[in-house]
Scaffold this motif. Sequence first.
Motif, PDB file in Angstrom:
ATOM      1  N   GLU A 172      -5.480 -11.818  11.537  1.00  0.00           N
ATOM      2  CA  GLU A 172      -5.547 -10.356  11.695  1.00  0.00           C
ATOM      3  C   GLU A 172      -6.341  -9.715  10.557  1.00  0.00           C
ATOM      4  N   VAL A 173      -6.128 -10.216   9.356  1.00  0.00           N
ATOM      5  CA  VAL A 173      -6.801  -9.684   8.170  1.00  0.00           C
ATOM      6  C   VAL A 173      -7.689 -10.790   7.623  1.00  0.00           C
ATOM      7  N   GLU A 174      -8.998 -10.649   7.778  1.00  0.00           N
ATOM      8  CA  GLU A 174      -9.916 -11.724   7.432  1.00  0.00           C
ATOM      9  C   GLU A 174     -11.024 -11.301   6.470  1.00  0.00           C
ATOM     10  N   THR A 175     -11.189  -9.998   6.216  1.00  0.00           N
ATOM     11  CA  THR A 175     -12.255  -9.511   5.349  1.00  0.00           C
ATOM     12  C   THR A 175     -11.716  -8.429   4.425  1.00  0.00           C
TER      13      THR A 175
ATOM     14  N   ASP B 146     -12.903  -5.502   4.318  1.00  0.00           N
ATOM     15  CA  ASP B 146     -12.818  -4.322   5.187  1.00  0.00           C
ATOM     16  C   ASP B 146     -11.461  -4.244   5.873  1.00  0.00           C
ATOM     17  N   ASP B 147     -10.932  -5.392   6.297  1.00  0.00           N
ATOM     18  CA  ASP B 147      -9.624  -5.415   6.959  1.00  0.00           C
ATOM     19  C   ASP B 147      -8.521  -5.001   5.995  1.00  0.00           C
ATOM     20  N   VAL B 148      -8.573  -5.514   4.758  1.00  0.00           N
ATOM     21  CA  VAL B 148      -7.576  -5.140   3.754  1.00  0.00           C
ATOM     22  C   VAL B 148      -7.653  -3.642   3.477  1.00  0.00           C
ATOM     23  N   ARG B 149      -8.846  -3.166   3.286  1.00  0.00           N
ATOM     24  CA  ARG B 149      -9.063  -1.733   3.045  1.00  0.00           C
ATOM     25  C   ARG B 149      -8.488  -0.894   4.182  1.00  0.00           C
ATOM     26  N   GLU B 150      -8.704  -1.320   5.434  1.00  0.00           N
ATOM     27  CA  GLU B 150      -8.204  -0.575   6.581  1.00  0.00           C
ATOM     28  C   GLU B 150      -6.679  -0.590   6.639  1.00  0.00           C
ATOM     29  N   MET B 151      -6.067  -1.708   6.257  1.00  0.00           N
ATOM     30  CA  MET B 151      -4.605  -1.786   6.243  1.00  0.00           C
ATOM     31  C   MET B 151      -4.023  -0.762   5.273  1.00  0.00           C
ATOM     32  N   HIS B 152      -4.658  -0.590   4.116  1.00  0.00           N
ATOM     33  CA  HIS B 152      -4.191   0.414   3.156  1.00  0.00           C
ATOM     34  C   HIS B 152      -4.539   1.827   3.615  1.00  0.00           C
ATOM     35  N   ASN B 153      -5.761   2.023   4.067  1.00  0.00           N
ATOM     36  CA  ASN B 153      -6.201   3.375   4.424  1.00  0.00           C
ATOM     37  C   ASN B 153      -5.463   3.924   5.642  1.00  0.00           C
ATOM     38  N   SER B 154      -5.001   3.027   6.521  1.00  0.00           N
ATOM     39  CA  SER B 154      -4.248   3.462   7.693  1.00  0.00           C
ATOM     40  C   SER B 154      -2.781   3.716   7.394  1.00  0.00           C
ATOM     41  N   GLY B 155      -2.331   3.255   6.219  1.00  0.00           N
ATOM     42  CA  GLY B 155      -0.930   3.411   5.854  1.00  0.00           C
ATOM     43  C   GLY B 155      -0.047   2.259   6.276  1.00  0.00           C
ATOM     44  N   GLU B 156      -0.613   1.240   6.962  1.00  0.00           N
ATOM     45  CA  GLU B 156       0.205   0.099   7.368  1.00  0.00           C
ATOM     46  C   GLU B 156       0.667  -0.693   6.153  1.00  0.00           C
ATOM     47  N   TRP B 157      -0.209  -0.832   5.147  1.00  0.00           N
ATOM     48  CA  TRP B 157       0.173  -1.397   3.863  1.00  0.00           C
ATOM     49  C   TRP B 157       0.195  -0.284   2.821  1.00  0.00           C
ATOM     50  N   GLU B 158       1.130  -0.361   1.890  1.00  0.00           N
ATOM     51  CA  GLU B 158       1.186   0.602   0.795  1.00  0.00           C
ATOM     52  C   GLU B 158       0.893  -0.029  -0.555  1.00  0.00           C
ATOM     53  N   THR B 159       1.211  -1.320  -0.716  1.00  0.00           N
ATOM     54  CA  THR B 159       1.200  -1.928  -2.035  1.00  0.00           C
ATOM     55  C   THR B 159       0.141  -3.020  -2.175  1.00  0.00           C
ATOM     56  N   ILE B 160      -0.163  -3.310  -3.428  1.00  0.00           N
ATOM     57  CA  ILE B 160      -1.027  -4.436  -3.796  1.00  0.00           C
ATOM     58  C   ILE B 160      -0.565  -4.939  -5.158  1.00  0.00           C
TER      59      ILE B 160
ATOM     60  N   TYR C 169      -3.739 -16.941   1.522  1.00  0.00           N
ATOM     61  CA  TYR C 169      -5.117 -17.377   1.759  1.00  0.00           C
ATOM     62  C   TYR C 169      -6.063 -16.361   1.123  1.00  0.00           C
ATOM     63  N   PRO C 170      -7.237 -16.804   0.660  1.00  0.00           N
ATOM     64  CA  PRO C 170      -8.179 -15.913  -0.002  1.00  0.00           C
ATOM     65  C   PRO C 170      -9.063 -15.178   0.994  1.00  0.00           C
ATOM     66  N   ILE C 171      -9.348 -13.913   0.679  1.00  0.00           N
ATOM     67  CA  ILE C 171     -10.188 -13.072   1.526  1.00  0.00           C
ATOM     68  C   ILE C 171     -11.607 -12.968   0.971  1.00  0.00           C
TER      69      ILE C 171
END
Length: 347
Positions: free
Chosen positions: A150-153, A155-169, A240-242
């Motif tokens: 689901e998260v492979e780039t 851009d995908d990580v950025r979208e997870m945060h920007n959409s609010g699905e993820w909050e933390t890092i 896994y590394p992105i």
Amino acid sequence: MTVEATTRRRFLGIAGAGAAASMAGCLQDDSPGSGNGEDWEPSESIRYIVPYDEGGGTDVYARGIVESLTDAMGQDIQVDNVPGGGGLNGFGELYGSDPDGHTISGSATPLEVPPQMLEDPGFDQRDLEGIANIGRSTWCLIVNEEYEGEVETFDDVREMHNSGEWETIGIQEPGSPQDIMTLLAKHGEGYAEEYDWQWEERVQYTGTGPITEAVTSGEVPCGIGTDAGTEPNVSSGGVYPICTFWSEGTEVYPDIPSVTDEGYPDMDFISGVTRGLYAPPDTPDGVIEELTGRVEEATEDERYQEWSEETGNPIFYEGPDEANAAIEDAFAEIEELGIIELIEEHS
């Protein structure tokens, strides 16, 4: 755990490092480190300080070379993890040690530089005596295996945060490269416009080892750690590394792109790590000469070479001048770029 709360206690315990450092000038002329160090031979076990937790990149390199270095020194090597203070607690221990060749420390330059510029630890790491540089690491973004497919780039990580699905890092303490990179990607002039990485909260740990464990357990969905420190968990599963933040890529994960490959501005001034070795201030030249010669011998040992080939961690040898220059250059570059002001404003 909020960024603000973590920031308030960012260098808990660093006073102890400063107290140890204050002893550095108390040595007598007849101490083991006095004189010019000619004909020096190690007469007891060597304490190898790792200023981070077990499992981080600095620890991985120490344990990768320890067998070869033990033979080169002709004495046992005791690896001692002294985490905290962004690496400065361990440096404080080194600073206050006898300059007799029996205590050395690994480093992750420039990781330790901003913490000193943010808060005076009671000593200056530029006073340490360089022994050698023995390798290099890069900072990589890792993700919990739950999201594989689901998260492979980036851009995908950025979208997870920007959409609010993820909050933390997961990152390290204020002033760490991860702190700087994530701040640049959200607030930095010349970076925020391109990255637009709207993370909500950064959970801060004392090194790559704890960050990787936090991502593996699902405490945070993703984190940034060195390729050297994350590789064992990537190999065993769980994360896994992105991507890497180093524009030239990573030998540990040759198949993942860099952020610049994906069209983002490079952060090379902070996204590479020099693996150095240092001795206490005022260590005699003859002792440094012997230490660096034995380190060079260890880097040429086939066991260290095999470790590098198996893990992908690059190794090489550079002498004391290059080790000293790595720290000096890091101070100059971070000051020139105004990074400390960015950290103080947003951390």
